[in-house]
Motif scaffolding. Sequence first.
Motif, PDB file in Angstrom:
ATOM      1  N   THR A 143       1.123  -1.013  -0.058  1.00  0.00           N
ATOM      2  CA  THR A 143       0.000   0.046   0.149  1.00  0.00           C
ATOM      3  C   THR A 143       0.750   1.445  -0.504  1.00  0.00           C
ATOM      4  OG1 THR A 143      -1.662  -1.117   1.413  1.00  0.00           O
ATOM      5  CG2 THR A 143      -1.838   1.093   0.992  1.00  0.00           C
ATOM      6  N   TRP A 144       2.103   1.534   0.260  1.00  0.00           N
ATOM      7  CA  TRP A 144       2.986   2.569   1.017  1.00  0.00           C
ATOM      8  C   TRP A 144       3.233   2.184  -0.422  1.00  0.00           C
ATOM      9  CZ3 TRP A 144       3.803   6.958   3.028  1.00  0.00           C
ATOM     10  CH2 TRP A 144       4.930   7.023   2.445  1.00  0.00           C
TER      11      TRP A 144
ATOM     12  N   ALA B 186       1.976   6.696  -6.691  1.00  0.00           N
ATOM     13  CA  ALA B 186       0.951   6.806  -7.973  1.00  0.00           C
ATOM     14  C   ALA B 186       0.538   8.532  -7.509  1.00  0.00           C
ATOM     15  CB  ALA B 186      -0.868   6.361  -6.513  1.00  0.00           C
ATOM     16  N   SER B 187       1.164   8.899  -5.967  1.00  0.00           N
ATOM     17  CA  SER B 187       1.143  10.727  -6.307  1.00  0.00           C
ATOM     18  C   SER B 187       2.142  11.054  -7.309  1.00  0.00           C
ATOM     19  CB  SER B 187       0.936  10.822  -4.347  1.00  0.00           C
ATOM     20  OG  SER B 187       2.372  10.481  -3.982  1.00  0.00           O
ATOM     21  N   ILE B 188       3.659  10.677  -6.797  1.00  0.00           N
ATOM     22  CA  ILE B 188       4.421  10.620  -7.927  1.00  0.00           C
ATOM     23  C   ILE B 188       4.566  10.617  -9.456  1.00  0.00           C
ATOM     24  CG2 ILE B 188       7.453  10.973  -8.359  1.00  0.00           C
ATOM     25  CD1 ILE B 188       7.395   9.475  -6.108  1.00  0.00           C
TER      26      ILE B 188
ATOM     27  N   SER C  93      -3.147   5.076 -11.553  1.00  0.00           N
ATOM     28  CA  SER C  93      -1.571   4.524 -11.134  1.00  0.00           C
ATOM     29  C   SER C  93      -1.630   3.366 -10.010  1.00  0.00           C
ATOM     30  CB  SER C  93      -1.048   5.364 -10.435  1.00  0.00           C
ATOM     31  OG  SER C  93      -0.182   4.934 -10.104  1.00  0.00           O
ATOM     32  N   LEU C  94      -3.230   4.124 -10.000  1.00  0.00           N
ATOM     33  CA  LEU C  94      -3.279   2.672  -7.960  1.00  0.00           C
ATOM     34  C   LEU C  94      -3.830   1.725  -8.733  1.00  0.00           C
ATOM     35  CD1 LEU C  94      -2.649   3.785  -5.087  1.00  0.00           C
ATOM     36  CD2 LEU C  94      -5.172   4.422  -4.690  1.00  0.00           C
TER      37      LEU C  94
ATOM     38  N   LEU D   3       0.401  -2.645  -4.877  1.00  0.00           N
ATOM     39  CA  LEU D   3      -0.968  -3.261  -4.346  1.00  0.00           C
ATOM     40  C   LEU D   3      -2.253  -4.105  -4.737  1.00  0.00           C
ATOM     41  CD1 LEU D   3      -2.583  -3.765  -1.519  1.00  0.00           C
ATOM     42  CD2 LEU D   3      -3.891  -1.574  -2.155  1.00  0.00           C
ATOM     43  N   PRO D   4      -2.533  -3.703  -6.267  1.00  0.00           N
ATOM     44  CA  PRO D   4      -2.747  -4.377  -7.209  1.00  0.00           C
ATOM     45  C   PRO D   4      -2.159  -5.802  -7.067  1.00  0.00           C
ATOM     46  CG  PRO D   4      -2.375  -1.974  -7.605  1.00  0.00           C
ATOM     47  CD  PRO D   4      -1.683  -1.928  -7.002  1.00  0.00           C
TER      48      PRO D   4
END
Lengths: 312, 278
Positions: free
Chosen positions: B59-60, B66-68, B202-203, B220-221
């Motif tokens: 998750t981290w 995703a944020s970058i 992205s997530l 995570l996926p």
Amino acid sequence: MYRIEEIIIVWFSDLLKKIRGRDLIIAIPYVWVFLFFICPCLILIKISFSDAILASPPYTSILDWLSGTTLQLRLNLGNYLTLFTDEMYIKGFVTSIFIAGTSTLCCLLIGFPMAYAIARSSEKFRTILLMLVVLPFWTSFLIRVYSWIVLLSPAGIINNILLNFNLIRAPLSLMNNSYAACIGIIYAYLPFMILPLYSAIEKIDNSLTEAAYDLGCTPLKAFFAIIVPLSMPGIYAGSALVFVPAIGEFVIPELLGGSQTLTIGRLVWNEFFGNMSWPTAAALSIVLLLFIVFPMVIAQKRKDESSFAMEA
Amino acid sequence: MKIHWTKFFLFLGYMFLYIPLLCIVVYSFNDSRYLSTWTGFSLRWYKALISNQIILQATWTSLKVASISATVSVILGTMAAIVFTRFGFFKGKSLFIGAVTSPLVMPEVVMGLSLLMLFVGLEKFFGWPNGLGSTTVIIAHITLTLSYVTMVVQSRLQNVDKSIEEAALDLGASPLKVFFVITLPMIAPSIILGWLLAFALSLDDVVIASFVAGPGSTTLPMVIFSSLRFGISPEVNALATILMTTLSIGVIIMAIIIYKKNLQNGAKNETIHYSIGK
């Protein structure tokens, strides 16, 4: 006599002076897509013409220097030839087209009444109704596919309900076939069908159907004579938006389709991760891209034609 | 009579869209491991989830990637959208438009495969990126999401009145100042939406990440995907419920904010056009 570094520095500072902000705004994204989109595509084409070998990376170079001055280009067409002679790949193409076609058709049959109902509902509710269509798209894709495993698997909810009501004696095998893959694709891509259909139907003037009723048309006839032809741009756009991702889909057939439902996407994955055959995987990818370009060209052409006809 | 039929279809359609997701939510609170029996309400799968180190780690990684990638993608995408709508013809513009928009229709397997081949080739000749890892996943996700962001920002830029920018230019503002003082505030909602879309994509991506992720950068996926191959898992039910709730609440809040902002600007229908996204 300048040293080479000085020449480079002078040339570079000249270049910097010449660059305007405008060029920089073009250059930055351009360099990015060139490096990380155009180059990978060229490499993919290159590898699709090379031989597979046991090495790292596992393919031969297609360009060779012979005796210093001759450059030899060797294109191995064998990879493409195998794709169209081996039964497994041909079956994969057929399965992919079948699944993508069936799902597109079903999406149209489910999506059209929904889009029509939304477009004809009062303006106050339209935004909320559309939000409700889009909202599942924002929840994770994998989870939407997983929800159908929960429903369809032998220990899943549908089988449990049927067993509890004594309608069946043994669990039905609802999953691991191409129909389950179709259901997954319909579920995942239905919003892409509804939204373009909605925007096409919304534009249709209500007075047209009212005029048809006044002239004695039955509702059904008015629907097929007026609504359907006028929503053609939406039908083509929506069908392309479902068909194109469906034909290259990997996750849904992998999770719901079982080992028998080998689509092109899964074949690429298996060639790469299973057989370590990069050239075959690359050639398959190129063929897959051709499968995608074709329906898109048709949809674009039809869209242009129908919008032209509308203007006329 | 006819209206009742369409409403009935609409109701069925929404049942089709929401019942499968509701099933996951309901069964995530089931004490039993199996779907066949309901042994009572419990939070034990949520507790199991919190103590699962693999999922927490993934998750981290996913949030970081995703944020970058969403941030870089929004910057590059806004630039590309400006090039699309505000700049005239230049050599190679059609190639540029094609390359930016093509990832929209490119199958994920093809994109993952070609990017991996690029990274392997780059490493062979330049010694970079020195093994696959988060960096390669971020690069791949920027390339994927760039096209979506560009489309969202571009559709907004087309609707923004050009004459306001032109007036500012005539009055002597530099192009850079015009962008930050005039254009940016007007396209801000679409930039936020583009960022959210890129973040969500992205997530959500499993295929491209599987190709270009290294051993230490499992997202995570990828973890969910590998556990799904083994069928139904109550822990995934709990995880799915958490993900769905957070994402839906986020999207609904965003939609309300943008809707209200657009109401002020007198353009209320645009919310829907943005949220179409893909």
